[in-house]
Design a protein around this motif. Structure first.
Motif, short mmCIF file in Angstrom:
data_model
loop_
_atom_site.label_atom_id
_atom_site.label_comp_id
_atom_site.label_asym_id
_atom_site.label_seq_id
_atom_site.Cartn_x
_atom_site.Cartn_y
_atom_site.Cartn_z
N MET A 244 -3.63 -8.97 -9.52
CA MET A 244 -2.10 -8.52 -9.63
C MET A 244 -1.92 -8.36 -11.27
O MET A 244 -1.44 -7.25 -11.35
CB MET A 244 -1.22 -9.52 -9.06
N ILE A 245 -2.26 -9.17 -11.84
CA ILE A 245 -2.17 -9.09 -13.48
C ILE A 245 -2.98 -7.72 -13.85
O ILE A 245 -2.53 -6.93 -14.81
CB ILE A 245 -2.37 -10.26 -14.15
N GLY A 246 -4.43 -7.69 -13.54
CA GLY A 246 -5.16 -6.67 -13.99
C GLY A 246 -4.50 -5.34 -13.46
O GLY A 246 -4.59 -4.36 -14.25
N ALA A 247 -3.96 -5.18 -12.10
CA ALA A 247 -3.21 -3.85 -11.74
C ALA A 247 -2.05 -3.54 -12.49
O ALA A 247 -1.77 -2.36 -12.79
CB ALA A 247 -2.97 -4.22 -10.27
N ILE A 248 -1.29 -4.63 -12.73
CA ILE A 248 -0.16 -4.41 -13.61
C ILE A 248 -0.40 -3.56 -15.21
O ILE A 248 -0.10 -2.77 -15.67
CB ILE A 248 0.64 -5.48 -13.85
N PHE B 265 0.89 -1.19 0.09
CA PHE B 265 0.00 -0.09 -0.08
C PHE B 265 0.88 1.27 0.07
O PHE B 265 0.64 2.25 -0.85
CB PHE B 265 -0.90 -0.08 1.23
N LEU B 266 1.92 1.19 0.97
CA LEU B 266 2.78 2.45 0.93
C LEU B 266 3.45 2.56 -0.33
O LEU B 266 3.55 3.86 -0.57
CB LEU B 266 3.61 2.30 2.25
N PHE B 267 3.84 1.64 -0.80
CA PHE B 267 4.64 1.76 -2.23
C PHE B 267 3.80 2.40 -3.26
O PHE B 267 4.18 3.20 -4.22
CB PHE B 267 5.17 0.21 -2.76
N VAL B 268 2.54 1.77 -3.16
CA VAL B 268 1.69 2.25 -4.41
C VAL B 268 1.16 3.79 -4.02
O VAL B 268 1.27 4.63 -5.05
CB VAL B 268 0.50 1.47 -4.39
N LEU C 293 -3.30 -2.26 -15.80
CA LEU C 293 -3.77 -0.73 -15.60
C LEU C 293 -2.64 0.02 -15.42
O LEU C 293 -2.70 1.35 -15.98
CB LEU C 293 -4.94 -0.85 -14.47
N ALA C 294 -1.75 -0.26 -14.84
CA ALA C 294 -0.73 0.68 -14.49
C ALA C 294 0.29 0.90 -15.86
O ALA C 294 0.52 2.04 -16.17
CB ALA C 294 0.28 0.21 -13.54
N ARG C 295 0.62 0.04 -16.38
CA ARG C 295 1.04 -0.12 -17.58
C ARG C 295 0.47 0.94 -18.91
O ARG C 295 1.10 1.55 -19.59
CB ARG C 295 1.52 -1.34 -18.38
N SER C 296 -1.01 0.71 -18.83
CA SER C 296 -1.84 1.33 -19.95
C SER C 296 -1.78 2.91 -19.65
O SER C 296 -1.84 3.52 -20.48
CB SER C 296 -3.27 0.83 -20.14
N LYS C 297 -1.66 3.38 -18.33
CA LYS C 297 -1.62 4.62 -17.85
C LYS C 297 -0.19 5.43 -18.33
O LYS C 297 0.02 6.60 -18.81
CB LYS C 297 -1.78 4.90 -16.63
N GLN C 298 0.88 4.35 -18.36
CA GLN C 298 2.28 5.17 -18.46
C GLN C 298 2.38 5.16 -19.91
O GLN C 298 3.18 5.89 -20.39
CB GLN C 298 3.19 4.19 -17.99
N ALA C 299 1.75 4.27 -20.86
CA ALA C 299 1.97 4.12 -22.32
C ALA C 299 1.37 5.49 -23.07
O ALA C 299 0.56 6.10 -22.69
CB ALA C 299 1.74 2.80 -22.71
#
Length: 168
Positions: free
Chosen positions: A156-160, A70-73, A162-168
């Motif tokens: 976990m795969i869904g979060a990854i 949580f703190l990392f995110v 989602l995070a990758r689609s916002k960065q690209a």
């Protein structure tokens, strides 16, 4: 008053205060730290109930691994300050209504079940032992255990993704 009762009331106050502090904190990092304090107080409750394995799992899994995540995110996303959204005006009345319902239910249960629980209860000798928990987990509850692991993997795969689609 026995020392166990004093410790129970002290921990109850700490648990409730940390939960309220988490809910009222505007800083997400402070809210996560209040949640860690709440997890720690719940772990001591488990120790008082003679369940050392569950207590250690509470500390290592929840207060350790999940709160670090949580703190990392929170730090990664830069979401230290939680903002109030004006379009969510229905949240406060809904929360107050649900809190009142919870208190009424708790009072009803305490009122109707007050003398049902015997004053002295003893746990089985192997209650909460890691070997007993492992046997029960992998013999009787294997399907829910595996379903939970698949669900966490998909999340976990869904979060990854989602995070990758916002960065690209």
């Amino acid at each position: 008053m026995t020392s166990e009762l004093i410790l129970f009331f002290f921990l109850a106050i700490v648990a409730v205060a940390s939960a309220v502090g988490m809910l009222l904190s505007r800083n997400a990092v402070y809210a996560a730290l209040f949640l860690i304090l709440n997890f720690a107080s719940v772990a001591v409750f488990y120790l008082m109930l003679s369940a050392p394995f569950i207590s250690l799992v509470q500390v290592t899994v929840y207060a350790g691994a999940i709160m670090v995540l949580f703190l990392f995110v929170i730090m990664l996303l830069g979401a230290e300050q939680t903002g109030r959204t004006p379009e969510a005006g229905w949240v406060r009345p809904a929360a107050i209504t649900l809190a009142v319902v919870l208190v009424v239910e708790a009072l009803y249960i305490v009122y109707t079940q007050w003398n049902v629980i015997p004053a002295t209860q003893t746990a089985a000798a192997d209650f909460g032992a890691p070997a007993a928990v492992g046997l029960q987990l992998f013999q009787e509850y294997l399907l829910p255990f595996e379903a939970t692991s698949v669900l966490l993997l998909v999340a976990m795969i869904g979060a990854i993704m989602l995070a990758r689609s916002k960065q690209a």
